[in-house]
Write an enzyme that holds these catalytic residues in place. Structure first.
Site, mmCIF file in Angstrom:
data_model
loop_
_atom_site.group_PDB
_atom_site.id
_atom_site.type_symbol
_atom_site.label_atom_id
_atom_site.label_comp_id
_atom_site.label_asym_id
_atom_site.label_seq_id
_atom_site.Cartn_x
_atom_site.Cartn_y
_atom_site.Cartn_z
ATOM 1 C CB SER A 151 89.188 -6.722 7.869
ATOM 2 O OG SER A 151 88.354 -7.725 7.304
ATOM 3 C CE1 TYR A 152 91.775 -14.800 6.697
ATOM 4 C CE2 TYR A 152 92.678 -14.453 4.494
ATOM 5 C CZ TYR A 152 92.459 -15.278 5.589
ATOM 6 O OH TYR A 152 92.929 -16.570 5.567
#
Length: 249
Positions: A151-152
């Site tokens: 996600s990052y």
């Protein structure tokens, strides 16, 4: 005093890299607005900024577009202009790709990508007036595809994408839009070095310069360069401030 009387907004500036950038810019004469959700540390950073110049502090949830609009309007009302926007704030959780959830994506995009986009879009009219500078943040986690950073990495690469678009669209307006991809000695990294010394030492050995960057002296000084007239002919670039860990072109 390379940023004398410039007006800057730095998100996530209560600690770590954001604090380092806020202090580096204040020492070069900029009026720095600190944006964060940590009131206690934000006040400490504001005191440090005010020792060099006049700053402001906003304790706000920047996942909300209306908060960003309020901040920009208040800064322009106070100082009469806006020259520099530094989109540093970002939160995320680690998980293997197959274990990554929608909630993890929402956290990463709502604290990193969307605030960056909204600050850019809402600040554009003011930055056009001043031929201003935007400094966004990338990460080696996205460039190299670091495991457990789904996600990052996705949010950081999305930020790189809109940064390049803005560089092309806003170049004729005299606005420079660049990225920093750092490795730095933040409080979180310090804590990790104590809990996992062997992994920490392995990371250090993988950095050609054999050390972590300092938030103010290394990352902050790079941000000062990108915010100053010294970088007027640089836009759309990812600047790797990582001791040589990643080489890209």
């Amino acid at each position: 005093m390379r940023l004398k009387d410039k007006v800057a907004i730095v998100t996530g500036a209560a600690g770590g890299i954001g604090r380092g950038i806020a202090l580096a810019m204040a020492k070069e004469g900029a009026h720095v607005t600190i944006v964060d959700i940590n009131e206690e540390n934000g006040k400490k950073t504001l005191e440090e900024v005010n020792a060099h110049t006049e700053g402001l502090l906003f304790i706000r949830d920047i996942s909300k577009r209306e908060s960003i609009e309020e901040i920009i309007q208040a800064v322009v009302s106070k100082f009469g202009k806006l020259d520099i926007v530094v989109n540093n704030a970002h939160a995320s959780r680690q998980a293997l790709l197959v274990e990554t959830t929608q909630e993890m994506f929402d956290l990463s995009f709502n604290t990193g990508f969307y605030p960056t986009f909204n600050f850019m879009q809402l600040a554009y009219p003011e930055l056009k007036k001043t031929k201003g500078k935007v400094i966004n943040f990338a990460s080696g986690a996205g460039i190299n595809g670091q495991p457990t950073q789904t996600s990052y990495a996705a949010a950081k690469e999305a930020i790189r994408g809109i940064t390049r678009v803005a560089a092309n669209e806003w170049g004729p307006d005299g606005i420079n839009v660049n990225l920093i991809a750092p490795i730095a000695r933040t409080p979180g990294v310090e804590a990790w070095s104590q809990s996992s010394p062997e992994l920490y030492e392995r990371m250090i050995q993988g950095i050609p310069l054999r050390r972590l960057g300092e938030p103010e002296e290394d990352i902050g000084r790079t941000a000062v360069f990108l915010a100053s007239e010294d970088s007027d002919y640089i836009t759309g670039q990812t600047i790797m401030v990582d001791g040589g860990s990643i080489k890209i072109y």
